[in-house]
Enzyme design. Structure first.
Site, mmCIF file in Angstrom:
data_model
loop_
_atom_site.group_PDB
_atom_site.id
_atom_site.type_symbol
_atom_site.label_atom_id
_atom_site.label_comp_id
_atom_site.label_asym_id
_atom_site.label_seq_id
_atom_site.Cartn_x
_atom_site.Cartn_y
_atom_site.Cartn_z
ATOM 1 N N LYS A 162 0.451 -1.462 0.153
ATOM 2 C CA LYS A 162 0.289 -0.337 -0.417
ATOM 3 C C LYS A 162 0.411 1.324 0.208
ATOM 4 C CE LYS A 162 -0.410 0.013 4.858
ATOM 5 N NZ LYS A 162 1.118 -0.953 4.529
ATOM 6 N N TYR B 100 -1.851 5.629 7.323
ATOM 7 C CA TYR B 100 -2.144 4.891 8.112
ATOM 8 C C TYR B 100 -3.206 5.725 9.015
ATOM 9 C CZ TYR B 100 1.472 1.459 7.867
ATOM 10 O OH TYR B 100 2.298 0.973 6.888
#
Lengths: 369, 369
Positions: free
Chosen positions: A135, A220
């Site tokens: 990611k 995040y």
């Protein structure tokens, strides 16, 4: 002071690690008794994080590192020796497409600069292998949607390395939130940052990274805001600050504060930065309780507490658990507690695009994911 | 659930209080040996916070509660008995101006709804008494500037109840920051909130409060951002959220997130709310260190840690220390570690006005204090 991302993430958890190492367990795996199918994985891109994944996979029960793809013959030599990978399972970027004929490899885990995920994942899909992307899955929504379509067309699964989605303390907080133990959720805060080292690395090249800190550590906070609150943002505001325009060039964000509004009226306050160490905090506040996690997303051990006390779920090797779980998702269509598919990645990328737009325009940006 | 502000602030510190009560000390006061002048104070407005100040002042060395001003004859009777105040030092709002002839009173501490500070402080000044205002000092900058001018013209001091400016752990963090122990300051975060109770109280009436949570608990984040970083913001962005428009009417902010940019490039992320409990956190992050305080601004004990470890400075009775220090400021022109005068209050009010403007317009608002 020259810090790498990995060094920093390691340091944050280092002191606590000693305390909890004894309890580290490959969560979710049945080490002794497992006799089901094993996901045979090739790693594509042999950088720092790939090394961490490869090491972690030595603890896997349901997944196994069996192949390597790299542009560096030296790395292929070194890695194949270290992990006992047969030459027939080693590829370079030219002959990689031949992997379609390799019956000993089920999936390819692409761990390369962000801008290259799109091409490598599509080539993986066309080779008939399940595709795993680190990611952020792509550098924009369009790429991500093409990757989803390509994998769908090829009939392979597309998964994204959302390792926190299997982290036990994280899942306990999500469970408590789902079961109403915090009451109505009012506020989430995610502070995510580290001081990036080598100014020449790809993460600081906008054409390779697709941005700056938001396309790395910032995701995040974006993703955490979503799984911690259980809601999708409907508006985004953002403020960018750049103190070092030499290191952080045009198109590479150094520090962005961003805020979300959710349908329930809850809000989130987040910060993403490449220029501050020590930022790894989540805070979820409800009408009747709260959760605080710090560190909240590094390689662990994750630590935290809620209004009910310390979180005592076991520390895990995140990448090992992720890969074991990916095996169950690929072989058995297991539903993970928090999605790890391409659609999840598209949501993050839509929100990151909204954050960039809000920072650029100074306006409150509506978002629909 | 009906919480008052006082109840909440009490509860937050309650569990920790037992641990630290033994070490509570009237910081800065020389209890045994003091033989200097004593600041003789009348409290104007006998509400909850006034009661806390009156109780705290029983621990003062250099200040003494000697007078009362109230619109309620009942309160005057009760309080004068409790604190042994002679009838000649008790006033109502009609005869308050006669205090000019009372040689036994040096100062008046105005602890009334925000909108009334302006008039009471000016009357205090015209009566030739030193003026102490609870914060926020006024409901707008214009009022505050008139209060400064009025006190200057009357030759009396004007001080504001910034009790945190004398709190030992706070001052230790400020000292560490000034001496560079955190390195260059990068980020401040202040989360300040509680769930307000009685919907009929003056704090929820915009004409009396001058706003909502920003004019109450929010000022701690504004002021804290300034004394923790040692800088004045140059831009402000803000986002308002209202989930209960019945309780939080037009002009009364329920929850506002706001961000500051500072000349150094440091930023701040703050939240002010009347609709969440458990928000009392400061976080200061520098290149080489950090400070975390929680609770950070309640009535104490304040708790916190830095990269060097726990903060172990003694807990104090904030209001007692404040009043002893005010005596030294009034009698000896002592310079407090962080200003507590009218100019300090004007800065906060200018920034609060910018926060409201930013929330209303959705724009980044420049501010000069």
């Amino acid at each position: 002071m020259k810090n790498s991302r990995r060094d920093f993430l390691q340091k944050v958890g280092a002191s606590a690690l000693a305390l909890q190492l004894a309890s580290i367990t490959s969560w979710g795996a049945k080490r002794e008794t497992y006799d089901g199918p094993v996901l045979r994985v090739a790693i594509l891109g042999l950088g720092n994080y790939a090394a961490r994944v490869a090491d972690a996979m030595q603890s896997c029960t349901k997944a196994k590192l069996v192949g390597l793809v790299s542009g560096s013959p030296d790395k292929l030599t070194k890695w194949s020796a270290k992990y006992n990978i047969p030459a027939k399972n080693c590829y370079n970027y030219q002959n990689f497409d031949d992997i379609r004929n390799n019956k000993d490899i089920d999936a390819v885990y692409v761990i390369t600069p962000n801008s290259t995920h799109h091409d490598f994942i599509l080539r993986t899909a066309r080779a008939g292998k399940h595709a795993i992307s680190e990611k952020p899955m792509a550098i924009n929504v369009k790429q991500a949607e093409e990757m989803i379509a390509g994998c769908k067309q090829a009939g392979v699964k597309l998964l994204v390395g959302y390792r926190m989605h299997f982290e036990p303390k994280t899942l306990e907080v999500v469970r408590m939130r789902k079961e109403g133990e915090f009451g109505k959720i009012m506020f989430f805060q995610g502070l995510c940052g580290f001081r990036i080292g080598d100014p020449k690395q790809w993460r600081l090249k906008p054409e390779m990274a697709g941005g700056g800190s938001m396309m790395d550590i910032g995701i995040y906070a974006v993703n955490g805001a979503r799984y911690m609150t259980g809601e999708e943002p409907i508006w985004v505001t953002a403020q960018e600050t750049k103190t070092d325009p030499v290191k952080f060039k045009e198109g590479v964000d150094e520090t962005i504060q961003f805020q979300f509004g959710f349908p329930s009226g809850a809000t989130a306050s987040c910060l993403s930065t490449y220029n501050m160490n020590g930022l790894d905090k989540f805070f979820l506040n409800g009408e009747r309780g709260f959760a605080e996690m710090q560190p909240s997303t590094n390689y662990g051990p994750i630590m935290g507490r809620t209004n009910q006390g310390e979180l005592t779920q076991p520390a895990t090797i995140h990448q090992a658990v992720q890969m074991d779980e990916f095996a169950d998702i690929i072989f058995h269509d297991k539903q993970p507690p928090i999605p790890v598919d391409g659609y999840e990645a598209v949501k993050d990328l839509k929100i990151i695009a909204a954050v960039y737009e809000a920072a650029r325009t100074g306006k409150k940006v509506s978002v629909t994911v």
